[in-house]
Scaffold this active site. Sequence first.
Site, mmCIF file in Angstrom:
data_model
loop_
_atom_site.group_PDB
_atom_site.id
_atom_site.type_symbol
_atom_site.label_atom_id
_atom_site.label_comp_id
_atom_site.label_asym_id
_atom_site.label_seq_id
_atom_site.Cartn_x
_atom_site.Cartn_y
_atom_site.Cartn_z
ATOM 1 N N TYR A 1 -6.285 -3.003 12.822
ATOM 2 C CA TYR A 1 -7.206 -1.980 12.304
ATOM 3 C C TYR A 1 -8.651 -2.239 12.735
ATOM 4 C CZ TYR A 1 -3.325 -0.005 9.784
ATOM 5 O OH TYR A 1 -2.131 0.613 9.480
ATOM 6 N N GLU B 1 1.206 -0.749 13.930
ATOM 7 C CA GLU B 1 0.320 0.107 13.135
ATOM 8 C C GLU B 1 -1.067 0.094 13.736
ATOM 9 O OE1 GLU B 1 0.019 -0.768 8.926
ATOM 10 O OE2 GLU B 1 2.193 -1.016 8.743
ATOM 11 N N GLU C 1 3.870 -7.741 7.251
ATOM 12 C CA GLU C 1 2.615 -8.368 6.860
ATOM 13 C C GLU C 1 2.744 -9.436 5.783
ATOM 14 O OE1 GLU C 1 -0.485 -5.510 6.133
ATOM 15 O OE2 GLU C 1 -0.647 -5.111 8.276
ATOM 16 N N ASP D 1 0.818 -1.215 0.000
ATOM 17 C CA ASP D 1 0.000 0.000 0.000
ATOM 18 C C ASP D 1 0.858 1.275 0.000
ATOM 19 O OD1 ASP D 1 -2.305 1.616 0.308
ATOM 20 O OD2 ASP D 1 -2.049 1.617 2.486
ATOM 21 N N TRP E 1 -0.054 4.567 12.789
ATOM 22 C CA TRP E 1 0.065 4.562 11.326
ATOM 23 C C TRP E 1 -0.762 5.701 10.799
ATOM 24 C CZ3 TRP E 1 3.435 2.347 8.311
ATOM 25 C CH2 TRP E 1 3.216 2.343 6.924
ATOM 26 N N ASN F 1 0.087 -5.258 13.341
ATOM 27 C CA ASN F 1 -0.670 -4.132 12.792
ATOM 28 C C ASN F 1 -2.152 -4.436 13.005
ATOM 29 O OD1 ASN F 1 1.783 -3.225 11.888
ATOM 30 N ND2 ASN F 1 1.466 -3.841 9.760
HETATM 31 C C1 GCB Z 1 -1.169 -2.102 6.700
HETATM 32 C C2 GCB Z 1 0.109 -1.990 5.950
HETATM 33 C C3 GCB Z 1 0.413 -0.565 5.505
HETATM 34 C C4 GCB Z 1 -0.862 0.086 4.984
HETATM 35 C C5 GCB Z 1 -1.888 0.124 6.125
HETATM 36 C C6 GCB Z 1 -3.218 0.750 5.687
HETATM 37 O O1 GCB Z 1 -1.405 -3.024 7.419
HETATM 38 O O2 GCB Z 1 1.204 -2.498 6.655
HETATM 39 O O3 GCB Z 1 1.391 -0.591 4.508
HETATM 40 O O4 GCB Z 1 -0.647 1.373 4.484
HETATM 41 O O5 GCB Z 1 -2.142 -1.189 6.543
HETATM 42 O O6 GCB Z 1 -3.396 1.933 5.868
HETATM 43 O O7 GCB Z 1 -4.037 0.027 5.150
#
Ligand code: GCB
Length: 512
Positions: free
Chosen positions: A385, A421, A317, A75, A466, A383
């Site tokens: 989210y 992240e 990842e 990404d 992040w 990481n």
């Molecule tokens: C991740 C990746 C990173 C992306 C981020 C995102 O897990 O490691 O490269 O930019 O998510 O913002 O989706």
Amino acid sequence: MGSATYAAKVWINGTAVGEHMGGHLPFTFDITSTVNWGEKNRISIQIENILKPDRVAPGNVNGGPFNSFPSANYDFFPYAGLNRPIWLFTIPAKSSIRDITLTTDFENSTGYIQVEVEKYGNTKNGSIILSDGEYRIEEPLTFSKDQAVVTIEIPNVKLWSPSSPFLYNVEVSIIEDDSPVDMYTMETGVRTVSVTENEILLNGNPLFLKGFGKHEDFPIFGRGSAYPVMVKDYELMKWTGANSFRTSHYPYDEEFYKMADREGFLIIDETPSVGLFFNDDSASISLREKQCKRYIEEMISRDKNHPSVIMWCVANEPFPSNLGAQGFNGTSQMTEESKIAEAFLSGLIAYAKELDSTRLVTFVGVMGGPSSWMKSCDIIAINRYWGWYTNVGDFSSALKYLEGEMDMLHSQLKKPVIITEFGADAIAGMHALEDEIYSEEYQTKLIKSYLDIAETKNYVAGMHVWNFADFRTGQSLIRVGGMNLKGVFTRDRKPKQAAHYLRSRWNSEMKE
Ligand code: GCB
């Protein structure tokens, strides 16, 4: 050459002198016999930047997770070409220093710097001078074959740490007929890094990493060595109260590390091995593995003497092909593919440890990736989210899952956890009263909630937001304007609300 992404060939006056694969790390060719000394010479460099599945980082992967253009398996925008300085230099013909490895330790108030020197040529002797402005220690070097090792003892040592980044000057010379034929000077700090079940220790004291995942990315030029931007980034990181960052997702320009040594920043140094996968043919997997190992060698040989670098990260990842099917709760069955991946990753970790036993080694795990892959890591780097790619807008369930998962991983693997992240995209200037995604408030609330949870866990050793700044990506439906907007600063380094929030929170806490 500082970096040539991806495949480089070099000619001097039409004669090929070498080839190199992979970006973000330097390489050197000996051009002595092809140079017309004292005359004009033509240097030709060819760079090829095709995205291919068996390259690292991979691209054009059939069924890869990113539906973006250009089709990189990661990404960020696949900027290529020559984006760091190129140097022409000479070394003494008879004898010269080939490599220096410094390792440091201390006991009570005595510091130790072990200096290992490798050289070419017939020279048998040399010297090392260590100085700190106040006093000076000189030790002779005696080579056996092409190697010499000396340990310098420093009374009343001043240790290196973020709050006191004290550096010693080290000057290595090799001597022939009583005069120096080659000399190299550098700065280093004395410090140790170790790990327990719950903590990372710097100089024996618990350390908490506060900071960011970053990118080498800026408007107008994209990626490249831009020292004013680097200085600005350090100033902004200091302004937020951060003490560390990860060189996601590739090693940065060397100046970054020198400045971190001076400014007291801690670095998780990451190879360009992002977006790895393991479900294609064995020939492609082994090609990728070779390249990953080459990156580890090149990164460690370039960055091994920086006190700021406390950890090597050998991949970001790596993911299983059944990632989506598994959901995002970290469960996994031990498939054939999973076994291949586990052997691949533990091989990379073992290789980094073999090259440098003085730092921690890890890779960064993807959300929903098998926890068994992380068995050989020194710390659990993940990481996450929750609240963005899953349970978006629904904080209470997102945070419940996050907490449950952190507890589960720590109880399974018994290692400190760093969330390398976490974050949310925010369009600078977009505001909302409720929990609305893309607003600055939503980003701030998500970051705050993650930090609040981390604070209640004694096994969390670091939290990296992040991202430090918005950055360019490939084009896709979730990347408006080809941008990842998870920066707490905009791409041109203006603070969003979250940057102000971090500043007030991190500055009120201890620095280390
Ligand atoms: C991740 C990746 C990173 C992306 C981020 C995102 O897990 O490691 O490269 O930019 O998510 O913002 O989706």
